[in-house]
Write an enzyme that holds these catalytic residues in place. Structure first.
Site, PDB file in Angstrom:
ATOM      1  N   ARG A 252       0.755  -1.158  -0.062  1.00  0.00           N
ATOM      2  CA  ARG A 252       0.128  -0.014  -0.144  1.00  0.00           C
ATOM      3  C   ARG A 252       0.743   1.299   0.100  1.00  0.00           C
ATOM      4  O   ARG A 252       1.625   1.308   1.173  1.00  0.00           O
ATOM      5  CB  ARG A 252      -0.991  -0.034   1.259  1.00  0.00           C
ATOM      6  CG  ARG A 252      -1.308   1.174   1.842  1.00  0.00           C
ATOM      7  CD  ARG A 252      -2.343   1.244   2.924  1.00  0.00           C
ATOM      8  NE  ARG A 252      -2.356   0.598   4.089  1.00  0.00           N
ATOM      9  CZ  ARG A 252      -1.316   1.225   5.120  1.00  0.00           C
ATOM     10  NH1 ARG A 252      -0.796   2.226   5.050  1.00  0.00           N
ATOM     11  NH2 ARG A 252      -1.188   0.572   6.236  1.00  0.00           N
ATOM     12  N   HIS A 256      -3.368   4.107   5.333  1.00  0.00           N
ATOM     13  CA  HIS A 256      -4.441   3.199   5.463  1.00  0.00           C
ATOM     14  C   HIS A 256      -5.852   3.630   5.196  1.00  0.00           C
ATOM     15  O   HIS A 256      -6.650   3.125   4.656  1.00  0.00           O
ATOM     16  CB  HIS A 256      -4.426   2.786   7.106  1.00  0.00           C
ATOM     17  CG  HIS A 256      -5.565   1.745   7.509  1.00  0.00           C
ATOM     18  ND1 HIS A 256      -5.888   0.561   7.187  1.00  0.00           N
ATOM     19  CD2 HIS A 256      -6.612   2.273   8.286  1.00  0.00           C
ATOM     20  CE1 HIS A 256      -6.869   0.145   7.422  1.00  0.00           C
ATOM     21  NE2 HIS A 256      -7.577   1.131   8.117  1.00  0.00           N
ATOM     22  N   TYR A 265       4.472   4.907  11.586  1.00  0.00           N
ATOM     23  CA  TYR A 265       4.787   3.550  11.856  1.00  0.00           C
ATOM     24  C   TYR A 265       5.741   2.856  10.601  1.00  0.00           C
ATOM     25  O   TYR A 265       6.127   1.740  10.761  1.00  0.00           O
ATOM     26  CB  TYR A 265       3.705   2.812  12.352  1.00  0.00           C
ATOM     27  CG  TYR A 265       2.486   3.061  11.256  1.00  0.00           C
ATOM     28  CD1 TYR A 265       2.348   2.061  10.095  1.00  0.00           C
ATOM     29  CD2 TYR A 265       1.357   3.785  11.211  1.00  0.00           C
ATOM     30  CE1 TYR A 265       1.633   2.043   9.286  1.00  0.00           C
ATOM     31  CE2 TYR A 265       0.584   3.885  10.293  1.00  0.00           C
ATOM     32  CZ  TYR A 265       0.382   3.083   9.083  1.00  0.00           C
ATOM     33  OH  TYR A 265      -0.427   2.867   8.199  1.00  0.00           O
TER      34      TYR A 265
HETATM   35  C1  LIG Z   1     -13.592  -7.173  13.437  1.00  0.00           C
HETATM   36  C2  LIG Z   1     -12.491  -5.974  13.166  1.00  0.00           C
HETATM   37  N1  LIG Z   1     -11.523  -5.502  14.108  1.00  0.00           N
HETATM   38  C3  LIG Z   1     -10.832  -4.449  13.896  1.00  0.00           C
HETATM   39  C4  LIG Z   1     -11.152  -3.704  13.034  1.00  0.00           C
HETATM   40  C5  LIG Z   1     -10.308  -2.367  12.922  1.00  0.00           C
HETATM   41  N2  LIG Z   1      -9.533  -2.285  11.396  1.00  0.00           N
HETATM   42  C6  LIG Z   1      -9.882  -1.800  10.667  1.00  0.00           C
HETATM   43  S1  LIG Z   1      -8.785  -1.941   9.066  1.00  0.00           S
HETATM   44  C7  LIG Z   1      -7.816  -2.729  10.174  1.00  0.00           C
HETATM   45  C8  LIG Z   1      -6.606  -3.639   9.581  1.00  0.00           C
HETATM   46  C9  LIG Z   1      -6.795  -4.701   8.659  1.00  0.00           C
HETATM   47  O1  LIG Z   1      -5.846  -4.919   7.963  1.00  0.00           O
HETATM   48  P1  LIG Z   1      -5.689  -5.979   6.624  1.00  0.00           P
HETATM   49  O2  LIG Z   1      -6.497  -7.299   6.929  1.00  0.00           O
HETATM   50  O3  LIG Z   1      -4.240  -6.003   6.548  1.00  0.00           O
HETATM   51  O4  LIG Z   1      -6.076  -5.058   5.351  1.00  0.00           O
HETATM   52  P2  LIG Z   1      -5.720  -3.722   4.866  1.00  0.00           P
HETATM   53  O5  LIG Z   1      -6.469  -2.530   5.619  1.00  0.00           O
HETATM   54  O6  LIG Z   1      -4.021  -3.657   4.922  1.00  0.00           O
HETATM   55  O7  LIG Z   1      -5.976  -3.598   3.377  1.00  0.00           O
HETATM   56  C10 LIG Z   1      -8.449  -2.873  11.368  1.00  0.00           C
HETATM   57  C11 LIG Z   1      -7.621  -3.961  12.355  1.00  0.00           C
HETATM   58  C12 LIG Z   1     -12.385  -3.821  11.909  1.00  0.00           C
HETATM   59  N3  LIG Z   1     -12.619  -3.112  11.105  1.00  0.00           N
HETATM   60  N4  LIG Z   1     -12.832  -4.963  12.254  1.00  0.00           N
END
Ligand SMILES: Cc1ncc(C[n+]2csc(CCOP(=O)(O)OP(=O)(O)O)c2C)c(N)n1
Ligand SMILES: [Mg+2]
Length: 351
Positions: A252, A256, A265
């Protein structure tokens, strides 16, 4: 383990063909389709960030850097397949056929942006991490029971593999041998948490072993590798052989979301060596005679004007019905919510 899952590539960072096994299938039509869609969604993505900065769009999750993974996989689908995206996969859903103005509306918090279109099986983006994996397995199971050749794809990130729903989805899909492709975009981070802090496995692909399904690790910035490997997984699924786990290793480029600052970070030099997927496709096109200045110019003009029109449509969309915020959560509205609704409507009256 890592050596058991070597990263598959078709073109290298300099745009040279390093795997000739698909050479005969790589024609001008395919290359132009992949490139066109990558430019289209990149332009969309950058526009969305600008709109957010101008206060014309809500918080937005950019996907720049992940265009090859999203376009390559989405173009490998058949029209009647099912797509289960996350909040970062609108590049894939736009490529698969989701309306652009509605995609913008989603980012303005409008329910209209969430409604699955009539002509495509596209679920609303899953914001709760990994919840869409069991859904994708379920839709695939339904198609299997109906005896069709349709399959589903679940998009998810590296962080999602630490959720229970990831394991439930893969286990169910494998046991019932349903036609689903679990398409992971490993961009190295779950918000601010680097992958090595949230798992001890060397790869995501190897997690397929636990569920008795094929696992494949691909260079997610190589649009051709993504396209052909996803197609292969879909052929396998349609053939009745069950699910596949694909790990597309990508990056990415930006934050985020527009509410995040990755410089807090992510060391700046970490992504510096990564060749941008669009640049890489351009190098390939130049190396192999697919580059056509006139056509490139037309692509840029066409995608830009399509996006401007979609923004106009989004901004001229009828205003939301404020009742929507309250009316669709419970079958019967609890007293407390009814009170909040009344008080909010009274507040609007006073304005
Ligand atoms: C069940 C849940 N826990 C925590 C969150 C908060 N959250 C939003 S995005 C994220 C990270 C997800 O990372 P990844 O699966 O690697 O996807 P990316 O954002 O990198 O595309 C988190 C922990 C959430 N949306 N849902
Ligand atoms: Mg991630």
């Amino acid at each position: 383990m890592e050596q058991n899952y070597p990263i598959k590539r078709i073109i290298d960072d300099k745009g040279q063909l390093i795997d000739a096994s698909h050479e005969k299938l790589i024609d001008g039509k395919l290359v132009k389709e992949l490139y066109y869609n990558m430019i289209r969604i990149r332009t969309f993505d950058r526009k969305a960030i600008n709109l957010q900065r101008q206060g014309r769009l809500g918080t937005y999750a950019p996907f720049e850097g992940q265009e090859a993974a999203q376009v390559g996989s989405a173009l490998a689908l058949n029209e009647d397949d099912w797509v289960f995206p996350t909040y970062r996969d609108h590049g894939a859903t736009l490529t698969f056929g989701k309306n652009m103005a509605l995609t913008f509306l989603y980012w303005n918090g409008r329910v209209e942006g969430c409604v699955p279109p009539k002509d495509r099986h596209i679920f609303p983006p899953a914001v709760p991490i990994a919840t869409q994996l069991p859904h994708a397995a379920g839709a695939a199971w339904a198609e299997k029971l109906r005896g069709t050749k349709n399959a589903s794809i679940a998009y998810f990130g590296d962080g999602a593999t630490s959720e229970g729903d990831f394991h439930e989805g893969l286990n169910f899909a494998s046991v019932f041998k349903v036609p689903v492709v679990f398409f992971n975009q490993n961009n190295g981070y779950a918000i601010s948490v680097p992958i090595e802090k949230q798992m001890n496995s060397a790869t995501i692909a190897q997690k397929s072993v636990a569920y008795g399904m094929p696992g494949v690790r691909i260079d997610g910035n190589d649009c051709l590798a993504v396209y052909f490997e996803t197609k292969k997984a879909f052929d396998y699924a349609r053939n009745g052989d069950g699910p596949t786990l694909i790990e597309a290793v990508t990056w990415r480029t930006g934050a985020h979301t527009t509410a995040d600052d990755p410089s807090k970070y992510r060391p700046k030099e970490q992504g510096e060596h990564i060749v941008d997927p669009v640049t890489r496709m351009e190098l390939f096109m130049k190396n192999y005679g697919f580059w056509d200045e006139q056509w490139i110019h037309e692509v840029k003009e066409k995608t830009t004007s399509e996006i401007e029109l979609a923004v106009e449509e989004m901004e001229n969309f009828p205003p939301p019905n404020v009742n929507d915020v309250f009316d669709h959560v419970f079958a019967e509205m609890p007293a407390q919510l009814a009170e909040q609704k009344e008080s909010y409507l009274a507040h609007l009256e006073r304005q």
